[in-house]
Write a protein that holds these residues in place. Structure first.
Motif, PDB file in Angstrom:
ATOM      1  N   THR A  65      31.899 -11.449 -27.511  1.00 36.24           N
ATOM      2  CA  THR A  65      32.732 -10.083 -27.687  1.00 36.24           C
ATOM      3  C   THR A  65      31.949  -9.006 -28.313  1.00 36.24           C
ATOM      4  O   THR A  65      32.398  -7.915 -27.687  1.00 36.24           O
ATOM      5  CB  THR A  65      33.997 -10.567 -28.853  1.00 36.24           C
ATOM      6  OG1 THR A  65      34.714 -11.606 -28.126  1.00 36.24           O
ATOM      7  CG2 THR A  65      34.647  -9.322 -28.719  1.00 36.24           C
ATOM      8  N   ILE A  66      30.914  -9.136 -29.094  1.00 39.00           N
ATOM      9  CA  ILE A  66      30.195  -7.914 -29.764  1.00 39.00           C
ATOM     10  C   ILE A  66      29.452  -7.507 -28.411  1.00 39.00           C
ATOM     11  O   ILE A  66      28.603  -8.237 -27.963  1.00 39.00           O
ATOM     12  CB  ILE A  66      29.396  -8.448 -30.822  1.00 39.00           C
ATOM     13  CG1 ILE A  66      30.146  -9.017 -31.996  1.00 39.00           C
ATOM     14  CG2 ILE A  66      28.627  -7.331 -31.346  1.00 39.00           C
ATOM     15  CD1 ILE A  66      29.493  -9.722 -33.039  1.00 39.00           C
ATOM     16  N   PRO A  67      29.579  -6.001 -28.296  1.00 40.66           N
ATOM     17  CA  PRO A  67      29.053  -5.373 -26.907  1.00 40.66           C
ATOM     18  C   PRO A  67      27.578  -5.831 -26.619  1.00 40.66           C
ATOM     19  O   PRO A  67      27.456  -6.461 -25.759  1.00 40.66           O
ATOM     20  CB  PRO A  67      29.489  -4.055 -27.113  1.00 40.66           C
ATOM     21  CG  PRO A  67      30.611  -4.031 -28.221  1.00 40.66           C
ATOM     22  CD  PRO A  67      30.498  -5.112 -28.974  1.00 40.66           C
ATOM     23  N   ILE A  68      26.797  -5.479 -27.474  1.00 45.20           N
ATOM     24  CA  ILE A  68      25.150  -5.774 -27.274  1.00 45.20           C
ATOM     25  C   ILE A  68      24.944  -7.016 -27.391  1.00 45.20           C
ATOM     26  O   ILE A  68      24.261  -7.686 -26.556  1.00 45.20           O
ATOM     27  CB  ILE A  68      24.283  -4.852 -28.390  1.00 45.20           C
ATOM     28  CG1 ILE A  68      24.575  -3.389 -28.201  1.00 45.20           C
ATOM     29  CG2 ILE A  68      22.964  -4.974 -28.061  1.00 45.20           C
ATOM     30  CD1 ILE A  68      24.090  -2.598 -29.221  1.00 45.20           C
ATOM     31  N   VAL A  69      25.496  -7.889 -27.980  1.00 46.91           N
ATOM     32  CA  VAL A  69      25.219  -9.406 -28.233  1.00 46.91           C
ATOM     33  C   VAL A  69      25.662  -9.951 -27.212  1.00 46.91           C
ATOM     34  O   VAL A  69      24.922 -10.758 -26.538  1.00 46.91           O
ATOM     35  CB  VAL A  69      25.904  -9.852 -29.748  1.00 46.91           C
ATOM     36  CG1 VAL A  69      25.675 -11.348 -29.833  1.00 46.91           C
ATOM     37  CG2 VAL A  69      25.438  -9.093 -30.933  1.00 46.91           C
ATOM     38  N   LYS A  70      26.748  -9.762 -26.685  1.00 43.28           N
ATOM     39  CA  LYS A  70      27.404 -10.424 -25.378  1.00 43.28           C
ATOM     40  C   LYS A  70      26.605 -10.233 -24.162  1.00 43.28           C
ATOM     41  O   LYS A  70      26.458 -10.980 -23.234  1.00 43.28           O
ATOM     42  CB  LYS A  70      28.754 -10.007 -25.254  1.00 43.28           C
ATOM     43  CG  LYS A  70      29.179  -8.716 -24.884  1.00 43.28           C
ATOM     44  CD  LYS A  70      30.480  -8.541 -24.209  1.00 43.28           C
ATOM     45  CE  LYS A  70      30.924  -7.290 -23.682  1.00 43.28           C
ATOM     46  NZ  LYS A  70      32.216  -6.935 -23.425  1.00 43.28           N
ATOM     47  N   THR A  71      25.703  -9.073 -24.099  1.00 44.42           N
ATOM     48  CA  THR A  71      24.992  -8.496 -22.959  1.00 44.42           C
ATOM     49  C   THR A  71      23.602  -9.247 -23.066  1.00 44.42           C
ATOM     50  O   THR A  71      23.277  -9.809 -21.880  1.00 44.42           O
ATOM     51  CB  THR A  71      24.747  -7.094 -23.111  1.00 44.42           C
ATOM     52  OG1 THR A  71      26.051  -6.369 -22.872  1.00 44.42           O
ATOM     53  CG2 THR A  71      23.903  -6.922 -21.659  1.00 44.42           C
ATOM     54  N   TYR A  72      23.156  -9.469 -24.313  1.00 43.34           N
ATOM     55  CA  TYR A  72      21.746  -9.980 -24.223  1.00 43.34           C
ATOM     56  C   TYR A  72      21.674 -11.345 -24.671  1.00 43.34           C
ATOM     57  O   TYR A  72      20.489 -11.966 -24.343  1.00 43.34           O
ATOM     58  CB  TYR A  72      20.766  -8.936 -24.991  1.00 43.34           C
ATOM     59  CG  TYR A  72      20.519  -7.616 -24.339  1.00 43.34           C
ATOM     60  CD1 TYR A  72      19.814  -7.622 -23.261  1.00 43.34           C
ATOM     61  CD2 TYR A  72      21.346  -6.601 -24.748  1.00 43.34           C
ATOM     62  CE1 TYR A  72      19.798  -6.270 -22.525  1.00 43.34           C
ATOM     63  CE2 TYR A  72      21.190  -5.248 -24.187  1.00 43.34           C
ATOM     64  CZ  TYR A  72      20.385  -4.998 -23.131  1.00 43.34           C
ATOM     65  OH  TYR A  72      20.242  -3.906 -22.382  1.00 43.34           O
ATOM     66  N   LEU A  73      22.318 -11.775 -25.386  1.00 42.56           N
ATOM     67  CA  LEU A  73      22.474 -13.137 -25.845  1.00 42.56           C
ATOM     68  C   LEU A  73      23.457 -14.041 -25.442  1.00 42.56           C
ATOM     69  O   LEU A  73      23.258 -15.258 -24.740  1.00 42.56           O
ATOM     70  CB  LEU A  73      22.223 -13.187 -27.495  1.00 42.56           C
ATOM     71  CG  LEU A  73      21.148 -12.402 -28.032  1.00 42.56           C
ATOM     72  CD1 LEU A  73      21.341 -12.178 -29.486  1.00 42.56           C
ATOM     73  CD2 LEU A  73      19.776 -13.210 -27.555  1.00 42.56           C
ATOM     74  N   GLY A  74      24.948 -13.728 -25.900  1.00 46.96           N
ATOM     75  CA  GLY A  74      25.949 -14.429 -25.559  1.00 46.96           C
ATOM     76  C   GLY A  74      26.246 -15.408 -26.590  1.00 46.96           C
ATOM     77  O   GLY A  74      25.841 -15.506 -27.366  1.00 46.96           O
ATOM     78  N   GLY A  75      27.509 -15.908 -26.451  1.00 47.57           N
ATOM     79  CA  GLY A  75      28.193 -16.881 -27.226  1.00 47.57           C
ATOM     80  C   GLY A  75      27.313 -18.346 -27.649  1.00 47.57           C
ATOM     81  O   GLY A  75      27.121 -18.743 -28.624  1.00 47.57           O
ATOM     82  N   SER A  76      26.604 -18.681 -26.627  1.00 48.07           N
ATOM     83  CA  SER A  76      25.785 -19.993 -26.823  1.00 48.07           C
ATOM     84  C   SER A  76      24.680 -19.603 -27.695  1.00 48.07           C
ATOM     85  O   SER A  76      24.493 -20.594 -28.546  1.00 48.07           O
ATOM     86  CB  SER A  76      25.241 -20.439 -25.317  1.00 48.07           C
ATOM     87  OG  SER A  76      26.170 -20.691 -24.669  1.00 48.07           O
ATOM     88  N   VAL A  77      24.051 -18.682 -27.547  1.00 49.78           N
ATOM     89  CA  VAL A  77      22.800 -18.381 -28.285  1.00 49.78           C
ATOM     90  C   VAL A  77      23.510 -17.900 -29.879  1.00 49.78           C
ATOM     91  O   VAL A  77      22.659 -18.693 -30.903  1.00 49.78           O
ATOM     92  CB  VAL A  77      22.264 -17.252 -28.124  1.00 49.78           C
ATOM     93  CG1 VAL A  77      20.964 -16.766 -28.935  1.00 49.78           C
ATOM     94  CG2 VAL A  77      21.487 -17.330 -26.490  1.00 49.78           C
TER      95      VAL A  77
END
Length: 432
Positions: A65-77
């Motif tokens: 959900t968090i904009p930058i996080v979801k683009t480069y990492l994602g929920g799994s990380v």
């Protein structure tokens, strides 16, 4: 201006975390926090499952959900590293840590999860593509490992650490197939040969295993982003590029009866794997399991409705338990304190460079020589050589959103890991 309560309630009903409306998820989170604070979390499968699913689903939601996080990492990380950070920060009582560790690693939660992925993914692959991928992937991985070892040794020679020293204490543990099946027995082999304490050697080589796994997880997320931006480089989970368009997803008539049949298929093949392992010890249980499912699949011995049931059960497990499994891996298997104690800039740079070289080599060789999709080749033939065994495969493939590659990942991890472990035992005798 204060929002009307009806609007707030409507939004909290619209947002779902782990399938629950947000307000109900928050109530469950409060309940979990109270049980942890009072140290009365049930010390059994109920308590472990509740903790892993609530916190895992929450972190997965934030990561997606968090904009930058979801683009480069994602929920799994975020699930994995969030769990590792909470464990390192001492958030959980010792009893909760023991409950999670027992459930994830000793009582078979990961075994159940991985067994479902193997049977489901193998029965969903076209038999011709399955055979082509299985035959071609090991040469690709071994070539990538050879190049990575040479680069690792070169960095050691240039930095004054020594060519063979870097290979033995960085490259070998990093690619030995995980912690329990690779690094731990490797430390015992080194200790016996050098006359040193196995615990001291394990402390020295374990960070390479853990860091290699962590970097592979992050790279997997970046590879998924690359595949989305450049679809021509990715098969969307298909390893072999045979020039044909991806087949339409299998239409499955989902029923509770099929879920039970799929569960029994996964359990049955795992039990067959244990029988095979008891007869031929060098081949691990998952190796036997993959081999037996492939034989049944390629010979067409399994009824179509049972294959569909296995696929359905695998999809259910991915949807329902992936976040919990990843959080459990982060809490019980990623030791941030060990990494921090042994970290130096050169050490981190070495592992980062070696990981990058292995991944790029696997992608290039897989693409040009084996007719693999570059992204899938990088993930299955590259990143899965540097992770922490079965749990590492789950973490990497989940981060890449390519659970379909689990059979190939297991082939690479187990086969290459066993070979590297043997190689380490031979090299330490001559250059240790």
């Amino acid at each position: 201006m204060e929002q009307p309560k009806s609007t707030i309630k409507s939004r909290m009903n619209d947002i779902h975390v782990g399938g629950l409306p947000l307000w109900l998820y928050l109530l469950a989170l409060v309940l979990l926090a109270a049980a942890l604070w009072m140290d009365c979390l049930p010390r059994n499968i109920v308590g472990a499952f509740f903790l892993l699913m609530i916190l895992g689903d929450g972190l997965n939601y934030l990561g997606n959900t968090i904009p930058i996080v979801k683009t480069y990492l994602g929920g799994s990380v975020i699930c994995i590293f969030g769990g590792a950070i909470l464990a390192a920060a001492g958030v959980f009582h010792q009893s909760a840590m023991e409950t999670m560790d027992a459930f994830v690693n000793d009582e078979g939660f990961l075994v159940l999860y991985i067994s479902a992925l193997i049977t489901g993914s193998l029965f969903s692959i076209d038999r011709n593509l399955l055979l082509q991928g299985a035959v071609r992937i090991l040469p690709v991985s071994l070539t990538a490992l050879l190049v990575g070892f040479l680069v690792c040794g070169g960095i050691g020679a240039a930095s004054g650490n020594g060519f063979w020293n870097n290979i033995l204490y960085v490259a070998v543990p990093m690619t030995s197939g995980g912690m329990t099946a690779g690094t731990v027995p490797l430390s015992q082999v080194y200790a016996a040969q050098l006359g040193q304490n196995a615990g001291d050697i394990l402390t020295r080589i374990a960070p390479a295993t853990v860091l290699g796994n962590c970097i592979a997880i992050i790279y997997a997320s970046l590879a998924d982003n690359l595949g989305r931006k450049h679809p021509a480089l990715s098969g969307g989970g298909r390893l072999v590029n045979d020039g044909t368009p991806a087949p339409a997803p299998r239409t499955m008539n989902i029923t509770l009866e099929k879920m039970v049949v799929g569960l029994l298929a996964a359990l049955g093949f795992y039990c067959l794997g244990t029988v095979g392992h008891s007869l031929v010890k060098p081949i691990p249980i998952y190796g036997w399991m993959i081999l037996l499912v492939m034989v049944v699949k390629c010979l067409g011995w399994m009824p179509a409705e049972v294959e569909d049931a296995a696929c359905q059960w695998g999809q259910f497990v991915i949807k329902a338990w992936t976040a919990a499994a990843l959080f459990g891996i982060g809490v019980t298997l990623i030791d941030l304190n060990t990494i921090a104690q042994n970290m130096t800039p050169l050490y981190l740079l070495t592992i980062l460079v070696v990981e990058t070289v292995i991944v790029l080599t696997a992608s290039l060789i897989g693409w040009k020589a084996a007719h693999f999709y570059p992204v899938e080749a990088a993930i299955a033939a590259g990143m899965c050589t540097t992770n922490m065994g079965g749990s590492g495969n789950v973490a990497v493939l989940s981060s890449a959103h390519r659970m379909e590659l689990m059979p190939f990942a297991q082939i690479v991890t187990r086969s290459c890991g066993a070979l590297i472990l043997t190689l380490g035992g031979v090299l330490i005798q001559f250059v240790g």
